[in-house]
Design a protein around this motif. Structure first.
Motif: not given
Length: 127
Positions: A66-68, A75-81, A92-100, A120-127
């Motif tokens: 989905a991110i790719k 798109f370079h930013r993705v959100f979810l609830y 899981f979302w924290f482990e995938m690199g998402f932050a609140p 970044d490049g089709g993968a989650v970048a480290v924030l």
């Protein structure tokens, strides 16, 4: 296992893509992605993987697919609830690199939290 991608168009929400992860004829996971071209970011919705397939990496593959897909659309930013009480999903979302995050002016349903990741490049970048 493979991911099938179904393009959809919603009159009231713009464009969206349904991604189904299948093992043969069995639907084992699904996610809907949508995007806001004006704000230049994407969204993940209705993310679900059958529990018996979670340990097989299906969650990660479906999320990464989905991110790719959003990255390939520019798109370079993705959100979810996510419900704050869903500890396993939040982890899981924290482990995938998402932050609140707390986007100004967003109506957040009930006890949900908003998570965001930079792509970044089709993968989650480290924030």
């Amino acid at each position: 296992m493979n991911i099938e991608i179904l393009e959809m168009e919603f009159a009231d929400q713009g464009n969206a893509v349904l991604m189904n992860y299948r093992s043969g004829d069995l639907l084992v996971g699904t996610v809907t992605i949508s995007w806001d071209e004006i704000a230049a970011h994407g969204f993940l919705h209705q993310f679900y993987v059958r529990p018996e397939f979670e340990s097989q990496g299906v969650r990660e593959q479906l999320a990464q697919g989905a991110i790719k897909n959003l990255w390939e659309r520019g798109f370079h930013r993705v959100f979810l609830y996510e419900m704050e009480s869903a500890r396993k999903a939040v982890r899981f979302w924290f482990e995938m690199g998402f932050a609140p995050v707390s986007p100004d002016g967003w109506e957040v349903p009930g006890s949900a939290a908003v998570f965001m990741a930079e792509i970044d490049g089709g993968a989650v970048a480290v924030l």
